[in-house]
Design an enzyme around this catalytic site. Structure first.
Site, PDB file in Angstrom:
ATOM      1  N   HIS A  66       0.836  -1.202   0.000  1.00 16.87           N
ATOM      2  CA  HIS A  66       0.000   0.000   0.000  1.00 16.87           C
ATOM      3  C   HIS A  66       0.873   1.255   0.000  1.00 16.87           C
ATOM      4  O   HIS A  66       0.621   2.208  -0.727  1.00 16.87           O
ATOM      5  CB  HIS A  66      -0.895  -0.022   1.238  1.00 16.87           C
ATOM      6  CG  HIS A  66      -1.744   1.192   1.346  1.00 16.87           C
ATOM      7  ND1 HIS A  66      -2.972   1.270   0.743  1.00 16.87           N
ATOM      8  CD2 HIS A  66      -1.517   2.384   1.923  1.00 16.87           C
ATOM      9  CE1 HIS A  66      -3.464   2.468   0.976  1.00 16.87           C
ATOM     10  NE2 HIS A  66      -2.611   3.167   1.698  1.00 16.87           N
ATOM     11  N   ARG A  84      -0.525  -3.428 -22.443  1.00 23.32           N
ATOM     12  CA  ARG A  84      -0.420  -4.855 -22.123  1.00 23.32           C
ATOM     13  C   ARG A  84      -1.833  -5.439 -22.043  1.00 23.32           C
ATOM     14  O   ARG A  84      -2.434  -5.453 -20.970  1.00 23.32           O
ATOM     15  CB  ARG A  84       0.302  -5.049 -20.791  1.00 23.32           C
ATOM     16  CG  ARG A  84       1.787  -4.689 -20.803  1.00 23.32           C
ATOM     17  CD  ARG A  84       2.390  -4.905 -19.432  1.00 23.32           C
ATOM     18  NE  ARG A  84       3.829  -5.041 -19.432  1.00 23.32           N
ATOM     19  CZ  ARG A  84       4.687  -4.099 -18.995  1.00 23.32           C
ATOM     20  NH1 ARG A  84       4.228  -2.958 -18.523  1.00 23.32           N
ATOM     21  NH2 ARG A  84       5.992  -4.319 -19.015  1.00 23.32           N
ATOM     22  N   CYS A 119      10.324  -0.540 -24.679  1.00 20.21           N
ATOM     23  CA  CYS A 119       9.175  -0.483 -23.767  1.00 20.21           C
ATOM     24  C   CYS A 119       9.409  -1.270 -22.479  1.00 20.21           C
ATOM     25  O   CYS A 119       8.502  -1.447 -21.687  1.00 20.21           O
ATOM     26  CB  CYS A 119       7.904  -0.961 -24.454  1.00 20.21           C
ATOM     27  SG  CYS A 119       7.972  -2.679 -24.948  1.00 20.21           S
TER      28      CYS A 119
HETATM   29  C1  PEP Z   1       9.515  -6.646 -21.513  1.00 20.91           C
HETATM   30  O1  PEP Z   1       9.699  -7.862 -21.494  1.00 20.91           O
HETATM   31  O2  PEP Z   1      10.439  -5.814 -21.390  1.00 20.91           O
HETATM   32  C2  PEP Z   1       8.172  -6.097 -21.685  1.00 20.91           C
HETATM   33  C3  PEP Z   1       7.981  -4.812 -21.879  1.00 20.91           C
HETATM   34  O3  PEP Z   1       7.126  -6.958 -21.603  1.00 20.91           O
HETATM   35  P1  PEP Z   1       6.613  -7.548 -20.185  1.00 20.91           P
HETATM   36  O4  PEP Z   1       7.364  -6.854 -19.099  1.00 20.91           O
HETATM   37  O5  PEP Z   1       5.163  -7.315 -20.153  1.00 20.91           O
HETATM   38  O6  PEP Z   1       6.989  -8.986 -20.319  1.00 20.91           O
END
Ligand code: PEP
Ligand code: MG
Length: 557
Positions: free
Chosen positions: A184, A286, A487
């Site tokens: 939290h 996602r 990402c």
């Molecule tokens: C990653 O693997 O860096 C990614 C962005 O995907 P996830 O963290 O959802 O596996």
């Protein structure tokens, strides 16, 4: 100087004197007074009045909703009905401590029985009683301390009620000895942008008023810091404050090279906050996060609703949606039903979707329909769709061709498997773009399960082996004139973000709260600087020396 390690929340740094959260008071025992009813009555009245005034003062300082709550507590403390309950017990010769504890408890029970608004306020009486008893005993009141100046709050953990009333002008940073990144406290700190470290067991030994540096970016609390360390921390805090309060501009290097800064989202509900924090679009949506608890595959209509909501929040902007990435740390009941010894290397990502092609087709249908519906009601979003966990050129052509069948204009792949990074020049002949998932790319490059604490030290995207694969992917993008985004969590590290751009990344996507730090870091370096800093990191033998080399190269920029 001593370092206490924990889990840093965000990238901030703060310094100041420690104020510890006092432990709950032991309950008073039922005893006869040694000083007599009259003297106990004077003590009780003085304590109740003092606490009521203190609550009012704190309310006036805090303002807003907190003032209403604290003024209501002050009124309750001085309620005449409550006063007569206390007086009854004092007349029986009890101590003021016991009379207050017992009278407040019975008053609370009565309010609870009434229910409604009064019932909801009943729990506040416990807090008031504890404050009055603490005053009678001459000890600090339990709960969030109020030393009268800004402080670093050190606690075992915080109750939601404590955190709700935190005065952010006074709390410079939060450190808890318990709790993890999803506790939290961590969630609140992230939401409010408080500098915080959780799970730092060693802070139990810190004393009130000693000066500490809380470096969330490094996940360390530094006790007994040197003047030099304090000055450096202050410099970083000032730069960060300037960046956060500065105008939200598009991501760019100091020479004007644009580096769009995008948001990672797992739910369309996060869109408004991402826009407010300056996200120029979405770099990773996602989709599997929407369905983690579903037993059955979501329907096209169900999915379309979420995608429409997302796309309409980003009209005129780029939105990169990832097809369901199921398996390993994110199993979906309707896609991963077979037991696997080693699920990270199993039927996950695009492999699982291919084995259930109807589910992939339904997702592409929902995305294409949502895109059309949003375009029909105003400006369209620029929808890009990508496949997770792509390892081969053949998988790339499979996904891109399938997406085109549904009218998806921009179809790409995630580069998370070293094989895809090494063959990026060929993968990107077919895909419209690549997005590097550094979390998985690091896990697969270093052969270190990203969920396993015992190999966590290998899970560092600064490792030059990971950087080389990112460089190869960047080169593949340049050779084909295709964009290469990042990402994974690496994009949220302000210095690594510069390195990633130097290695060829054309956009960066991250948790929205990280945008300001990265924006500021990029604006301090030119593209030539970024390439030089990246070279310095690439030349190192390991992750730690890559970071140090990049830091050294960045300071001469
Ligand atoms: C990653 O693997 O860096 C990614 C962005 O995907 P996830 O963290 O959802 O596996
Ligand atoms: Mg991944």
């Amino acid at each position: 100087m001593t370092q206490i390690h924990g889990v840093g929340i965000g990238l901030g740094v703060a310094q100041g004197p420690v104020a510890r959260m006092a432990a709950p008071l032991p309950a008073p025992t039922d005893e006869q007074s040694a000083i007599g009813a009259e003297a106990e009555t004077v003590r009780a009245k003085e304590a109740v009045t003092a606490v009521a005034r203190e609550l009012e003062e704190r309310g006036a300082q805090a303002g807003g909703a907190a003032r209403d709550v604290l003024e209501a507590q002050a009124m309750m403390a001085e309620d005449p009905a409550l006063e007569s309950e206390v007086a009854t017990r004092l007349a029986q010769g009890k101590t003021a401590e016991w009379a207050v504890a017992d009278a407040f408890a019975s008053f609370r029970d009565m309010l609870t029985a009434v229910g409604g608004y009064l019932g909801e306020r009943a729990a506040d009486l416990d807090d008031v009683a504890q404050r009055v008893i603490a005053r009678l005993r001459g000890v600090p009141a339990p709960g969030v301390p109020d030393p009268g100046h800004p402080f670093v709050l050190v606690a075992t953990d915080l109750a939601p009620a404590d955190t709700a009333l935190l005065n952010l002008d006074q709390v410079l940073a939060l450190v808890t000895s318990e709790g993890g990144p999803t506790s939290h406290t961590a969630i609140l700190a992230r939401e409010k942008g408080i500098v915080a470290i959780v799970g730092a067991a060693g802070v139990a030994g810190l004393a009130d008023d000693e000066t500490v540096i809380v470096d969330a970016a490094a996940g360390v609390v530094i006790s007994d810091p040197s003047d030099d360390e304090l000055a450096r921390a202050q410099h970083r805090a000032d730069a960060r404050a300037a960046a956060v309060s500065g105008p939200v501009t598009p991501g760019a290097l100091s020479d004007g090279t644009a580096v769009p800064l995008l948001a990672n989202l797992g739910n369309p509900d996060g869109a408004a906050e991402a826009v407010a924090l300056g996200a120029e679009g979405v770099g990773l949506f996602r989709t599997e996060f929407l369905f983690l608890s579903s037993q059955n595959a979501p329907t096209v209509a169900q999915q379309r609703e979420s995608y429409e909501k997302l796309l309409s929040a980003f009209r005129g902007k780029k939105v990169v949606v990832r097809a369901l990435d199921a398996g390993a740390d994110k199993p979906l009941a309707f896609l991963n039903d077979a037991h696997e010894e080693n699920p990270a290397l199993g039927l996950r990502g695009l492999r699982a979707l291919r084995a259930n092609e109807d589910i992939l087709r339904e997702q592409l249908t929902a995305l294409a329909e949502a895109d059309v519906a949003v375009a029909a009601s105003g400006e369209a979003a620029d929808l890009w769709v990508m496949a997770p966990m792509v390892a081969t050129v053949e998988e790339t052509t499979y996904f891109v061709e399938l997406a085109r069948e549904y009218g998806i204009r921009t179809a790409g792949v995630m580069v998370e498997v070293p094989a895809a990074a090494l063959l990026a020049d060929r993968v990107l002949q077919h895909a419209d773009f690549a997005s590097i998932g550094t979390n998985d790319l690091t896990q697969y490059t270093m052969a270190a399960d990203r969920l396993l604490g015992s190999v966590a030290s290998f899970q560092d995207p600064w490792h030059p082996a990971v950087l080389r694969l990112i460089q190869a992917t960047g080169a593949g993008g340049r050779a084909n004139g295709k964009p290469v985004g990042i990402c994974g969590e690496a994009a949220a590290d302000p210095l690594l973000a510069v390195v990633l751009v130097g290695l060829g990344a054309t956009s960066l996507s991250m948790a929205p709260t990280a945008l300001a730090d990265v924006r500021q870091s990029l604006s301090s370096h030119s593209l030539d600087d970024a390439r030089r800093i990246a070279e310095a990191a690439l030349g190192a033998d390991d992750a730690a020396s890559a970071r140090v080399a990049a830091q050294a190269a960045a300071t001469v920029s």
